[in-house]
Design a protein around this motif. Structure first.
Motif, PDB file in Angstrom:
ATOM      1  N   SER A   1       0.762  -1.371  -0.021  1.00  0.00           N
ATOM      2  CA  SER A   1      -0.004  -0.134  -0.389  1.00  0.00           C
ATOM      3  C   SER A   1       0.879   1.377   0.244  1.00  0.00           C
ATOM      4  O   SER A   1       0.207   2.169   0.245  1.00  0.00           O
ATOM      5  N   THR A   2       2.696   1.389  -0.122  1.00  0.00           N
ATOM      6  CA  THR A   2       2.793   2.681  -0.222  1.00  0.00           C
ATOM      7  C   THR A   2       3.841   2.990  -1.285  1.00  0.00           C
ATOM      8  O   THR A   2       4.381   1.219  -1.722  1.00  0.00           O
ATOM      9  N   THR A   3       4.665   3.875  -1.419  1.00  0.00           N
ATOM     10  CA  THR A   3       5.243   3.683  -2.421  1.00  0.00           C
ATOM     11  C   THR A   3       6.773   3.454  -1.960  1.00  0.00           C
ATOM     12  O   THR A   3       7.639   3.707  -0.890  1.00  0.00           O
ATOM     13  N   ASN A   4       7.887   2.775  -2.963  1.00  0.00           N
ATOM     14  CA  ASN A   4       9.122   2.451  -2.138  1.00  0.00           C
ATOM     15  C   ASN A   4       9.963   2.657  -3.326  1.00  0.00           C
ATOM     16  O   ASN A   4       9.723   2.747  -4.681  1.00  0.00           O
ATOM     17  N   THR A   5      11.409   3.003  -2.515  1.00  0.00           N
ATOM     18  CA  THR A   5      12.327   3.580  -3.244  1.00  0.00           C
ATOM     19  C   THR A   5      13.752   2.743  -2.941  1.00  0.00           C
ATOM     20  O   THR A   5      13.725   1.832  -2.070  1.00  0.00           O
ATOM     21  N   TYR A   6      14.900   2.439  -4.637  1.00  0.00           N
ATOM     22  CA  TYR A   6      15.359   1.977  -4.133  1.00  0.00           C
ATOM     23  C   TYR A   6      17.003   2.687  -5.067  1.00  0.00           C
ATOM     24  O   TYR A   6      16.251   3.299  -6.222  1.00  0.00           O
ATOM     25  N   SER A   7      18.262   2.886  -4.786  1.00  0.00           N
ATOM     26  CA  SER A   7      18.776   3.998  -4.813  1.00  0.00           C
ATOM     27  C   SER A   7      20.557   3.369  -5.601  1.00  0.00           C
ATOM     28  O   SER A   7      20.609   2.145  -5.072  1.00  0.00           O
TER      29      SER A   7
ATOM     30  N   ALA B   1       0.019 -11.181  -8.812  1.00  0.00           N
ATOM     31  CA  ALA B   1      -0.887 -11.079 -10.556  1.00  0.00           C
ATOM     32  C   ALA B   1      -1.989  -9.671 -10.606  1.00  0.00           C
ATOM     33  O   ALA B   1      -2.198  -9.948  -9.457  1.00  0.00           O
ATOM     34  N   LEU B   2      -2.330  -9.694 -11.420  1.00  0.00           N
ATOM     35  CA  LEU B   2      -3.121  -8.680 -11.972  1.00  0.00           C
ATOM     36  C   LEU B   2      -3.044  -7.622 -11.082  1.00  0.00           C
ATOM     37  O   LEU B   2      -3.888  -6.665 -11.467  1.00  0.00           O
ATOM     38  N   GLN B   3      -2.165  -6.621 -10.169  1.00  0.00           N
ATOM     39  CA  GLN B   3      -1.380  -5.799  -9.454  1.00  0.00           C
ATOM     40  C   GLN B   3      -0.950  -4.465 -10.782  1.00  0.00           C
ATOM     41  O   GLN B   3      -0.629  -5.552 -12.097  1.00  0.00           O
ATOM     42  N   GLN B   4      -1.655  -3.670 -10.799  1.00  0.00           N
ATOM     43  CA  GLN B   4      -1.164  -2.623 -11.146  1.00  0.00           C
ATOM     44  C   GLN B   4       0.310  -1.742 -10.941  1.00  0.00           C
ATOM     45  O   GLN B   4       0.284  -1.478  -9.128  1.00  0.00           O
ATOM     46  N   LEU B   5       1.255  -1.936 -11.495  1.00  0.00           N
ATOM     47  CA  LEU B   5       2.845  -0.881 -10.913  1.00  0.00           C
ATOM     48  C   LEU B   5       3.058   0.060 -11.712  1.00  0.00           C
ATOM     49  O   LEU B   5       2.985   0.293 -13.046  1.00  0.00           O
ATOM     50  N   THR B   6       3.779   0.758 -10.900  1.00  0.00           N
ATOM     51  CA  THR B   6       3.762   2.319 -11.351  1.00  0.00           C
ATOM     52  C   THR B   6       5.342   2.455 -10.739  1.00  0.00           C
ATOM     53  O   THR B   6       5.919   2.390 -10.373  1.00  0.00           O
ATOM     54  N   VAL B   7       6.537   2.454 -12.629  1.00  0.00           N
ATOM     55  CA  VAL B   7       8.028   2.557 -11.823  1.00  0.00           C
ATOM     56  C   VAL B   7       8.014   3.547 -12.894  1.00  0.00           C
ATOM     57  O   VAL B   7       8.536   3.998 -13.594  1.00  0.00           O
TER      58      VAL B   7
ATOM     59  N   PHE C   1      20.552   7.167  -9.451  1.00  0.00           N
ATOM     60  CA  PHE C   1      18.975   7.241  -9.380  1.00  0.00           C
ATOM     61  C   PHE C   1      18.344   7.061  -8.381  1.00  0.00           C
ATOM     62  O   PHE C   1      19.664   6.136  -7.490  1.00  0.00           O
ATOM     63  N   THR C   2      16.856   6.357  -8.656  1.00  0.00           N
ATOM     64  CA  THR C   2      16.064   6.034  -7.475  1.00  0.00           C
ATOM     65  C   THR C   2      15.095   5.920  -8.283  1.00  0.00           C
ATOM     66  O   THR C   2      14.527   6.318  -8.641  1.00  0.00           O
ATOM     67  N   ILE C   3      14.716   4.356  -8.275  1.00  0.00           N
ATOM     68  CA  ILE C   3      13.727   3.683  -8.558  1.00  0.00           C
ATOM     69  C   ILE C   3      12.373   3.991  -7.690  1.00  0.00           C
ATOM     70  O   ILE C   3      12.561   3.236  -6.466  1.00  0.00           O
ATOM     71  N   SER C   4      11.023   4.780  -7.973  1.00  0.00           N
ATOM     72  CA  SER C   4      10.192   4.740  -6.878  1.00  0.00           C
ATOM     73  C   SER C   4       9.227   2.931  -7.534  1.00  0.00           C
ATOM     74  O   SER C   4       9.180   3.093  -9.242  1.00  0.00           O
ATOM     75  N   LEU C   5       7.975   2.498  -6.626  1.00  0.00           N
ATOM     76  CA  LEU C   5       7.918   1.398  -7.395  1.00  0.00           C
ATOM     77  C   LEU C   5       6.697   2.203  -6.463  1.00  0.00           C
ATOM     78  O   LEU C   5       6.372   2.084  -4.828  1.00  0.00           O
ATOM     79  N   GLU C   6       5.287   1.944  -7.260  1.00  0.00           N
ATOM     80  CA  GLU C   6       3.600   2.230  -6.532  1.00  0.00           C
ATOM     81  C   GLU C   6       3.114   1.045  -7.139  1.00  0.00           C
ATOM     82  O   GLU C   6       2.775   1.536  -8.553  1.00  0.00           O
ATOM     83  N   PRO C   7       2.697   0.757  -6.368  1.00  0.00           N
ATOM     84  CA  PRO C   7       1.413  -0.502  -6.277  1.00  0.00           C
ATOM     85  C   PRO C   7      -0.766   0.430  -6.873  1.00  0.00           C
ATOM     86  O   PRO C   7      -0.335   1.373  -6.170  1.00  0.00           O
ATOM     87  N   GLY C   8      -0.832  -0.332  -7.280  1.00  0.00           N
ATOM     88  CA  GLY C   8      -2.167   0.484  -7.767  1.00  0.00           C
ATOM     89  C   GLY C   8      -3.101  -0.621  -8.078  1.00  0.00           C
ATOM     90  O   GLY C   8      -2.671  -1.509  -7.246  1.00  0.00           O
ATOM     91  N   ASN C   9      -4.181  -0.406  -8.527  1.00  0.00           N
ATOM     92  CA  ASN C   9      -5.631  -1.269  -8.057  1.00  0.00           C
ATOM     93  C   ASN C   9      -5.870  -1.797  -9.532  1.00  0.00           C
ATOM     94  O   ASN C   9      -5.141  -1.970 -10.946  1.00  0.00           O
TER      95      ASN C   9
END
Length: 133
Positions: free
Chosen positions: A35-41, A58-64, A125-133
């Motif tokens: 349920s949260t945005t997470n990062t890796y640098s 499965a079936l999760q939407q992700l924004t990278v 760089f920093t990669i942010s991962l945010e799960p969606g619906n």
């Protein structure tokens, strides 16, 4: 999505074989709450490639999203064993939104443009991962 797993051995090997080096944060894996945005640098230099595996549901939407100090940085999101990127973006911030398929591995690659490599540039760089619906 649970984790972003660094595939540093493969990234380091690619950098060694292509004459460059790859530098990235060396911690093992990080756990991500759904349920949260997470990062890796990390950081890349020359021909180096930082590559991370995504532990997904499965079936999760992700924004990278890629945030970088170098506009010559690229991010690609690759599905399974494909060589084609789902998303390949340039300029900061890069962003890729996709729906995860069942039993499919995904990975994120961060690298510099050929011109930036020839100039000997590097990028943080920093990669942010945010799960969606």
């Amino acid at each position: 999505m649970k984790r972003l797993t660094p595939l540093l051995a493969a990234a380091g090997l690619f950098g060694t074989l292509s004459g460059g080096c790859a530098m990235a944060q060396t911690s093992s894996s990080q756990s991500f709450a759904s349920s949260t945005t997470n990062t890796y640098s990390g950081q890349i230099t020359g021909n180096g490639v930082a590559q991370y595996g995504l532990d997904t549901h499965a079936l999760q939407q992700l924004t990278v999203t890629l945030h970088t100090n170098n506009p010559n940085s690229h991010m690609s999101v690759i599905k399974g064993d494909s060589t084609d990127a789902l998303c390949l973006n340039q300029a900061s911030p890069h962003s890729c939104t996709f729906r995860v398929e069942s039993d499919t591995a995904y990975r994120v690659r961060v690298f510099l443009t050929r011109e930036a490599v020839q100039r000997g540039e590097s990028a943080r760089f920093t990669i942010s991962l945010e799960p969606g619906n």
